[in-house]
Design an enzyme around this catalytic site. Structure first.
Site, short mmCIF file in Angstrom:
data_model
loop_
_atom_site.label_atom_id
_atom_site.label_comp_id
_atom_site.label_asym_id
_atom_site.label_seq_id
_atom_site.Cartn_x
_atom_site.Cartn_y
_atom_site.Cartn_z
N TYR A 71 97.37 21.98 -0.65
CA TYR A 71 96.35 22.95 -0.25
C TYR A 71 95.16 22.27 0.45
O TYR A 71 94.81 22.62 1.59
CB TYR A 71 95.87 23.75 -1.46
CG TYR A 71 94.99 24.91 -1.07
CD1 TYR A 71 95.53 26.08 -0.55
CD2 TYR A 71 93.60 24.83 -1.19
CE1 TYR A 71 94.72 27.14 -0.17
CE2 TYR A 71 92.78 25.88 -0.81
CZ TYR A 71 93.35 27.03 -0.30
OH TYR A 71 92.54 28.07 0.08
N SER B 81 88.79 25.98 4.10
CA SER B 81 88.30 26.11 2.73
C SER B 81 87.33 24.98 2.43
O SER B 81 87.40 23.89 3.04
CB SER B 81 89.47 26.05 1.74
OG SER B 81 89.02 25.97 0.40
#
Length: 294
Positions: free
Chosen positions: A182, A168
């Site tokens: 995350y 990401s």
């Protein structure tokens, strides 16, 4: 313990490949086969469709068996490829080994691994019980690492392999308040991909960390952040089909890290140039714009 797919001793199915590119394929060559995790929706399903359109056979895995079966049937009918659905919950530490044992049992060597399965844990770190965080670490860090480790020997032996670790843009930015693990998990996938790529590029195995930003999918519905992120400007968003297609092109070119979209690449560059303290303060001020904190 059952031997895994890469240890089944079968002769190589593909011509060998040097570090200058794959040997030409013939009409008699079987199609490459890809394993896609988290294939029931979003970017995973987009990868499955893109791979099928390019002629790959598929093994699809995720928790939702009905969705997997429907997708496999759709791709078999539309593209005439072999597509197998193998439901699994990668939060189970035994799931990767069981999955690979089943691939061996069915004689389904894997040439392309798409490590896509993932989700977010909303709220601050102490707001969730440890088991929820442990499951997250298993799915986003341990399982993709184990799958790569188990499948890599077969790829190296055949002289061909492609591994895409779906990371990401968050992995390039400071950690935010909320969704505590995350960004850390995505940063791990980026660094892991870099080392793995360097170790295996001379053996015909390409490894790429794919780093999308905001992508239209179910991800934000699952985390409860849909209302928040819907306020983000449209130029911040990409569709899952584009993300997946760019990822396949990137790994085929040999790109080790690929950030989807010009806006996301600009954001990455900006944060790389900013002093750490300033970058962290900027993320701290904006966390509530895209993270569920409560």
């Amino acid at each position: 313990m059952a031997k895994t797919a890469e240890d089944n001793g079968a002769p190589p199915r593909h011509a060998t490949q040097t570090d200058r590119g794959a040997a030409p394929r013939t009409a008699a060559s079987p199609p490459r086969r890809a394993l896609v995790t988290g294939a029931s929706a979003g970017i995973g399903a987009a990868f499955a469709r893109a791979l099928a359109a390019r002629g790959h056979a598929l093994v699809l895995t995720a928790r939702r068996a009905e969705r997997l079966d429907a997708l496999a049937a759709e791709l078999r009918e539309r593209h005439g490829i072999d597509a197998v659905a193998l439901p699994a919950d990668l939060a189970d530490p035994q799931a990767p080994a069981r999955l690979l044992a089943e691939l061996q049992r069915r004689d389904l060597p894997i040439d392309v691994l798409i490590n896509n399965a993932g989700y977010g844990v909303p709220g601050t770190f102490e707001a969730s019980p440890w088991q929820r965080h442990a499951d997250f670490i298993q799915v986003l860090i341990t399982a993709p690492t184990e799958l790569a480790h188990r499948l890599l020997p077969g790829m190296r032996a055949r002289g061909y392999g492609r591994i895409v670790n779906v990371a990401s843009l968050a992995g390039h930015l400071p950690g935010s308040t909320g969704h505590t693990l995350y960004a850390a998990s995505k940063a791990y996938l980026i660094r892991f991909s870099q080392s793995l790529a360097l170790e295996n590029r001379a053996r015909g195995v390409h490894v790429c960390a794919l780093c999308p930003g905001f992508t239209y999918s179910e991800f934000h519905d699952v985390t409860g952040a849909r209302a928040l992120v819907s306020k983000m400007p449209r130029y911040m968003w990409m569709d899952a089909d584009t993300v997946a297609a760019q990822g396949l092109d990137a790994v085929e070119r040999g790109d080790v890290v690929y950030v989807n979209g010009r806006v996301n690449r600009a954001i990455k560059t900006l944060f790389k140039l900013l002093p750490d303290d300033l970058a962290l303060k900027l993320i701290a001020r904006r966390s509530r714009d895209f993270r569920v904190l409560d």
